[in-house]
Design an enzyme around this catalytic site. Sequence first.
Site, PDB file in Angstrom:
ATOM      1  N   ARG A 119      -7.383  -4.125   9.416  1.00 28.16           N
ATOM      2  CA  ARG A 119      -6.144  -4.837   9.853  1.00 28.16           C
ATOM      3  C   ARG A 119      -6.468  -5.353  11.461  1.00 28.16           C
ATOM      4  NH1 ARG A 119      -2.345  -3.530   6.343  1.00 28.16           N
ATOM      5  NH2 ARG A 119      -1.832  -2.132   5.990  1.00 28.16           N
ATOM      6  N   GLN A 162       4.930   8.979   7.460  1.00 31.13           N
ATOM      7  CA  GLN A 162       3.594   9.174   7.136  1.00 31.13           C
ATOM      8  C   GLN A 162       4.095  11.052   6.911  1.00 31.13           C
ATOM      9  OE1 GLN A 162       0.208   8.648   8.725  1.00 31.13           O
ATOM     10  NE2 GLN A 162      -0.200   6.995   7.080  1.00 31.13           N
ATOM     11  N   ASP A 220       2.403  -1.098  11.828  1.00 34.11           N
ATOM     12  CA  ASP A 220       0.739  -1.950  10.533  1.00 34.11           C
ATOM     13  C   ASP A 220       0.566  -3.074  11.959  1.00 34.11           C
ATOM     14  OD1 ASP A 220       0.676   0.112   9.873  1.00 34.11           O
ATOM     15  OD2 ASP A 220       1.240   0.033   8.410  1.00 34.11           O
ATOM     16  N   ARG A 262      -8.826  11.315  12.892  1.00 35.93           N
ATOM     17  CA  ARG A 262      -7.531  11.261  12.732  1.00 35.93           C
ATOM     18  C   ARG A 262      -6.091  12.661  13.111  1.00 35.93           C
ATOM     19  NH1 ARG A 262      -5.304   5.866   9.513  1.00 35.93           N
ATOM     20  NH2 ARG A 262      -3.873   6.566  11.056  1.00 35.93           N
ATOM     21  N   LYS A 280       1.055  -1.056  -0.266  1.00 36.08           N
ATOM     22  CA  LYS A 280       0.119  -0.184   0.012  1.00 36.08           C
ATOM     23  C   LYS A 280       1.078   1.447  -0.169  1.00 36.08           C
ATOM     24  CE  LYS A 280      -2.948   0.535   3.950  1.00 36.08           C
ATOM     25  NZ  LYS A 280      -2.683   1.572   4.730  1.00 36.08           N
ATOM     26  N   SER A 281       1.794   0.902   0.741  1.00 37.84           N
ATOM     27  CA  SER A 281       2.777   2.395   1.022  1.00 37.84           C
ATOM     28  C   SER A 281       3.531   2.682  -0.035  1.00 37.84           C
ATOM     29  CB  SER A 281       3.708   2.297   2.203  1.00 37.84           C
ATOM     30  OG  SER A 281       3.729   1.912   3.591  1.00 37.84           O
TER      31      SER A 281
HETATM   32  C1  S3P Z   1       2.565   4.720   6.689  1.00 34.43           C
HETATM   33  C2  S3P Z   1       3.239   5.031   7.510  1.00 34.43           C
HETATM   34  C3  S3P Z   1       2.325   4.039   8.462  1.00 34.43           C
HETATM   35  C4  S3P Z   1       1.607   3.372   8.478  1.00 34.43           C
HETATM   36  C5  S3P Z   1       1.285   3.133   7.174  1.00 34.43           C
HETATM   37  C6  S3P Z   1       1.514   3.647   6.172  1.00 34.43           C
HETATM   38  C7  S3P Z   1       3.039   4.744   5.322  1.00 34.43           C
HETATM   39  O1  S3P Z   1       2.118   5.483   9.385  1.00 34.43           O
HETATM   40  O2  S3P Z   1       1.094   3.111  10.325  1.00 34.43           O
HETATM   41  O3  S3P Z   1      -0.556   2.110   7.307  1.00 34.43           O
HETATM   42  O4  S3P Z   1       2.947   4.503   4.126  1.00 34.43           O
HETATM   43  O5  S3P Z   1       4.169   6.329   4.759  1.00 34.43           O
HETATM   44  P1  S3P Z   1       2.724   6.490  10.477  1.00 34.43           P
HETATM   45  O6  S3P Z   1       3.934   7.568   9.408  1.00 34.43           O
HETATM   46  O7  S3P Z   1       2.292   6.993  11.467  1.00 34.43           O
HETATM   47  O8  S3P Z   1       3.360   5.437  11.409  1.00 34.43           O
END
Ligand code: S3P
Length: 750
Positions: free
Chosen positions: A696, A477, A623, A428, A327-328
């Site tokens: 999840r 993120q 995650d 959030r 996904k990322s």
């Molecule tokens: C992600 C970073 C993580 C992760 C999310 C995806 C990303 O979040 O939990 O599912 O793609 O950069 P955080 O940056 O809030 O830890």
Amino acid sequence: MASGEPLFRRIAIIGLGLIGGSLASAVRLNGLASEVVGADRNQEDLILAQSLGIIDTVAKSTAEAVQGADLVVLAVPVQATRQVLEEVHPCLAADATLTDVGSTKAGFVKDIHAVFGGFLPNIIPGHPIAGSEKSGIRATNPDLFRNHKVILTPPDIVDDSHLARLKLLWEACGASVLTMSVEYHDEVLAATSHLPHLIAFSLVDTLAGEDENMDIFRYAAGGFRDFTRIAASDPVMWHDIFLSNRDAVLRVIDHFTRDLDQLRTAIADQDSATLLRVFTRAKAAREHFSKMLSGQAYVTNNSERQVTFRLRPGGEVVGDIRVPGDKSISHRSIMLGALADGVTEVKGFLEGEDSLATLQAFRDMGVVIEGPDNGFVRIHGVGVQGLQAPRGPIYLGNSGTGMRLFAGLLAAQPFDSELSGDASLSVRPMNRVADPLRSMGAVIETAEGGRPPLKIRGSQSTKLTGIHYDMPVASAQVKSCLLLAGLYADGTTSVTEPAPTRDHTERMLAGFGYKVDREGPTASLTGGARLTANAIDVPADISSAAFFIVAASIAPGSDLLLRHVGMNPTRVGVINILQQMGADIQILEEREVGGEPVADLRVRHAELRGIEIPEEQVPLAIDEFPALFIAAVCATGRTVLTGAGELRVKESDRIQVMADGLATLGVTTTVTEDGIVIEGGQTIGGGTVNSHSDHRIAMSFTMAALRATGEIEIQDCANVATSFPGFVELARQTGIRIAAEDSAAGNGQE
Ligand code: S3P
């Protein structure tokens, strides 16, 4: 309104055409008024309406109908409105509501001003977006408004009780009611309704005019029939609509004529690029629209769908599978591909709702994106400065990554934008990105408490300036958001992380030829350079694989091969932790694709032991904790998690929601502020678990069933589609005894 008492005493409907007649019969059928009185210029229609049971009473004149009515509905052709209003005015009771159903609203407002000398709080212009190419009293259909929208354009001075009652009336007829301004209504309708009707009338007329015997229509197939259905609509009504919405219609005709001319030129010049660009963009827009209409996919709010998983206990997990793309990396592939010069091709793209929302957002900003087609996407990059202002708010569904990364990117654009999301995303925290972006010079508004929606005033901010930012929490993120903003900033932007977080943004930027420096915990880049298109091969998502790694580890007899799993060192916490717990995970065929390490994993059942999870592993497995909690319950001994407060602000509070779900299955845990203590070896019973619409959580409890003693029902699972399309089928294929029930679609899959 006392219960049992109708909403209105006497409703006068002036004009018994398709809309007026259908409203009258819907009102009668649903008992919404004690009396429905009709008035119409055509006496025969009136008598027929009464004999068909569409109205209770025939009025000889408009004045007679309006007398004593507490709701008057004008359902006459828009050109007749002024004259009918003259007849209504002297007889309208002060406490009666007056509304209309006309397709254009500015004309009605003008007529009201002319006849009443101004607007009154009890006058509410309306427009049901329902109709048919059939017209007249015989086409009346009490269900005409069911599942359709009704737009009301109340004036600022509207009396709320009149508005509320009118809304209730339309809702009781099955419609959903929206309110907007008169101007916006007329612009929107000119584009979405009036122009298509004009084109349909014109096309059919052109063809009929060329061939007097109309023989040509014999050869016309389904496309022509679908496209021109609306050319059979009522000519007088449409004549009136075009004249009354003249200005807005002229604007949209001019726009369309320019675009049609551009296509003409492209055909004449054999300009394939323009033709393909326009057609792919239109195809994507049409598909987006179909999905909206059918209530599927990323544009819908999944809270409207109720998906329940039912699991029979036991089973073993075997097979050879590949879970969907990361996904990322999928989010980032679209973002950087769109900003690059040239065409980027992506393989293995995750067709989940989160990454599809990102893809759609770039289409909304003018980027041509082909696909996705079986994970293949082709992005025609527009360059770092090439994004166009989106026409409306960008809806990111459930995706926190989408919202935070877009915040950085859009803060640097010369246009304004708004980012919104579903119920989970809307609570959030966004100040973690808004605050550092503001110190770079961005102008961003959040809702109370730093929550979405985000209103980004790109047009008000001057050029961003690079900053150094020490992140208080380890968040990929936040880091990625600032690096994206940094692409546009003057000077250098650097981000120091308190613990290593996923580095896909840095790796991919490097793959696109953008220099990113890394010094210890600090990543930095200098704004102003360009990105060059690059091919991307998205590995299978280790976060999705994690559910199956845990499943195969806890279920006796399991032996599972997982292919092409992303093994970026900043993501492999789940494997490190499970291996420490005694899991049997073999890492095979390690290789690198497009700057990301991947491997095949063979996982066999093993007896797990509880451990104290090392805090430095927490961001690397952030995650995967819901799945790891299930592993901990199945282990012998105690597992202790600390330093994981971030879990409380994910798609749900993952510490509490997991503890609550485990409790309903008879498993006790001790929740702490930043973690949890789980005593292994407890029996997992059957029961009903609420996933709180967190994908999840839903998938983790699916795995728990392998070791449960009773059936498990998991509620609120629609969001599994955000990250793992095809989860149910794949789980079943490996031996997990799962069935899904989708209440909105009304179908179960056994
Ligand atoms: C992600 C970073 C993580 C992760 C999310 C995806 C990303 O979040 O939990 O599912 O793609 O950069 P955080 O940056 O809030 O830890």
